[in-house]
Design a protein around this motif. Structure first.
Motif, PDB file in Angstrom:
ATOM      1  N   UNK A 289       0.834  -1.220   0.000  1.00 39.89           N
ATOM      2  CA  UNK A 289       0.000   0.000   0.000  1.00 39.89           C
ATOM      3  C   UNK A 289       0.865   1.266   0.000  1.00 39.89           C
ATOM      4  N   UNK A 290       1.930   1.271  -0.759  1.00 42.70           N
ATOM      5  CA  UNK A 290       2.872   2.392  -0.749  1.00 42.70           C
ATOM      6  C   UNK A 290       2.558   3.472  -1.783  1.00 42.70           C
ATOM      7  N   UNK A 291       1.458   3.349  -2.512  1.00 38.13           N
ATOM      8  CA  UNK A 291       1.214   4.244  -3.648  1.00 38.13           C
ATOM      9  C   UNK A 291       1.090   5.709  -3.253  1.00 38.13           C
ATOM     10  N   UNK A 292       0.307   6.037  -2.231  1.00 40.09           N
ATOM     11  CA  UNK A 292       0.149   7.438  -1.821  1.00 40.09           C
ATOM     12  C   UNK A 292       1.471   7.986  -1.284  1.00 40.09           C
ATOM     13  N   UNK A 293       2.167   7.181  -0.511  1.00 36.80           N
ATOM     14  CA  UNK A 293       3.468   7.576   0.013  1.00 36.80           C
ATOM     15  C   UNK A 293       4.418   7.930  -1.141  1.00 36.80           C
ATOM     16  N   UNK A 294       4.408   7.112  -2.193  1.00 35.70           N
ATOM     17  CA  UNK A 294       5.265   7.364  -3.354  1.00 35.70           C
ATOM     18  C   UNK A 294       4.890   8.657  -4.073  1.00 35.70           C
TER      19      UNK A 294
ATOM     20  N   UNK B 241      -0.359  11.643   3.980  1.00 37.64           N
ATOM     21  CA  UNK B 241       0.779  11.332   3.125  1.00 37.64           C
ATOM     22  C   UNK B 241       0.736   9.887   2.628  1.00 37.64           C
ATOM     23  N   UNK B 242       0.053   9.005   3.360  1.00 35.30           N
ATOM     24  CA  UNK B 242       0.123   7.575   3.035  1.00 35.30           C
ATOM     25  C   UNK B 242      -1.221   6.936   2.688  1.00 35.30           C
ATOM     26  N   UNK B 243      -2.309   7.678   2.755  1.00 39.89           N
ATOM     27  CA  UNK B 243      -3.639   7.136   2.492  1.00 39.89           C
ATOM     28  C   UNK B 243      -4.259   7.886   1.315  1.00 39.89           C
ATOM     29  N   UNK B 244      -4.777   7.166   0.336  1.00 38.51           N
ATOM     30  CA  UNK B 244      -5.278   7.811  -0.883  1.00 38.51           C
ATOM     31  C   UNK B 244      -6.421   8.783  -0.615  1.00 38.51           C
ATOM     32  N   UNK B 245      -7.371   8.406   0.220  1.00 41.74           N
ATOM     33  CA  UNK B 245      -8.505   9.288   0.509  1.00 41.74           C
ATOM     34  C   UNK B 245      -8.065  10.495   1.341  1.00 41.74           C
TER      35      UNK B 245
ATOM     36  N   UNK C 288      -3.258  10.752 -10.326  1.00 43.19           N
ATOM     37  CA  UNK C 288      -4.458  10.086 -10.814  1.00 43.19           C
ATOM     38  C   UNK C 288      -4.874   8.970  -9.855  1.00 43.19           C
ATOM     39  N   UNK C 289      -6.178   8.777  -9.789  1.00 47.55           N
ATOM     40  CA  UNK C 289      -6.779   7.726  -8.964  1.00 47.55           C
ATOM     41  C   UNK C 289      -7.311   6.638  -9.885  1.00 47.55           C
ATOM     42  N   UNK C 290      -6.983   5.390  -9.566  1.00 52.28           N
ATOM     43  CA  UNK C 290      -7.488   4.234 -10.293  1.00 52.28           C
ATOM     44  C   UNK C 290      -8.119   3.281  -9.272  1.00 52.28           C
TER      45      UNK C 290
ATOM     46  N   UNK D 251      -3.274   5.323  -6.338  1.00 56.33           N
ATOM     47  CA  UNK D 251      -2.843   6.570  -6.976  1.00 56.33           C
ATOM     48  C   UNK D 251      -1.523   6.367  -7.706  1.00 56.33           C
ATOM     49  N   UNK D 252      -1.357   7.187  -8.755  1.00 59.19           N
ATOM     50  CA  UNK D 252      -0.119   7.197  -9.521  1.00 59.19           C
ATOM     51  C   UNK D 252       0.209   8.640  -9.876  1.00 59.19           C
TER      52      UNK D 252
END
Length: 139
Positions: free
Chosen positions: A30-35, A58-62, A90-92, A98-99
């Motif tokens: 689950x590192x996407x938001x952090x990245x 910083x670490x949670x998409x929402x 972007x959110x997928x 996120x990316x």
């Protein structure tokens, strides 16, 4: 802030899309938001007590979306390709992933992400759930 080849976190993303940055915690699976937040910081976006290394924003998409929309950054559901720019998030996966948008060519969006380890994955706007207009932070 530089919007050029190595601006807006581009070089950071190229270095860390497939590995952990030792300067930050890593969240396996689950590192996407952090990245993407690290990409934003590398591009010059300033942190604060709510949005910084290790915080929920910083670490949670929402929480990331809530933080930036609370700061006046626009979020667009089901965006068209013309509404997405380099430097946006972007959110997928129905908003669960996120990316970081690296570039665009015509209607194709190239985005990078960590967790799923993608380097400039080609996407169409139809596969994008939403866009956080973080490119506005670089104007």
């Amino acid at each position: 802030m530089d919007f050029g080849t190595c601006g807006i976190g581009y070089c950071f993303s190229k270095k860390y899309w497939n590995k952990a940055n030792p300067a930050y915690p890593y969240y396996p699976g689950v590192n996407c938001a952090n990245f993407v937040c690290q990409c934003l910081v590398a591009g010059g976006v300033k942190t604060d007590s709510t949005w910084r290394k290790g915080t929920n924003a910083f670490v949670n998409t929402q929480a990331l979306k809530n933080y930036f929309t609370g700061k006046g950054i626009k979020y667009i559901s089901r965006p068209s390709a013309s509404q997405i720019k380099k430097g946006d998030v972007i959110y997928t996966n129905n908003g669960g992933h996120v990316m970081f948008v690296m570039r665009k060519s015509g209607n194709t969006i190239y985005a990078s992400g960590n967790t799923n380890n993608r380097d400039e994955l080609a996407l169409s706007a139809g596969s994008i759930y939403g866009v956080l207009k973080t490119s506005a932070l670089y104007k």
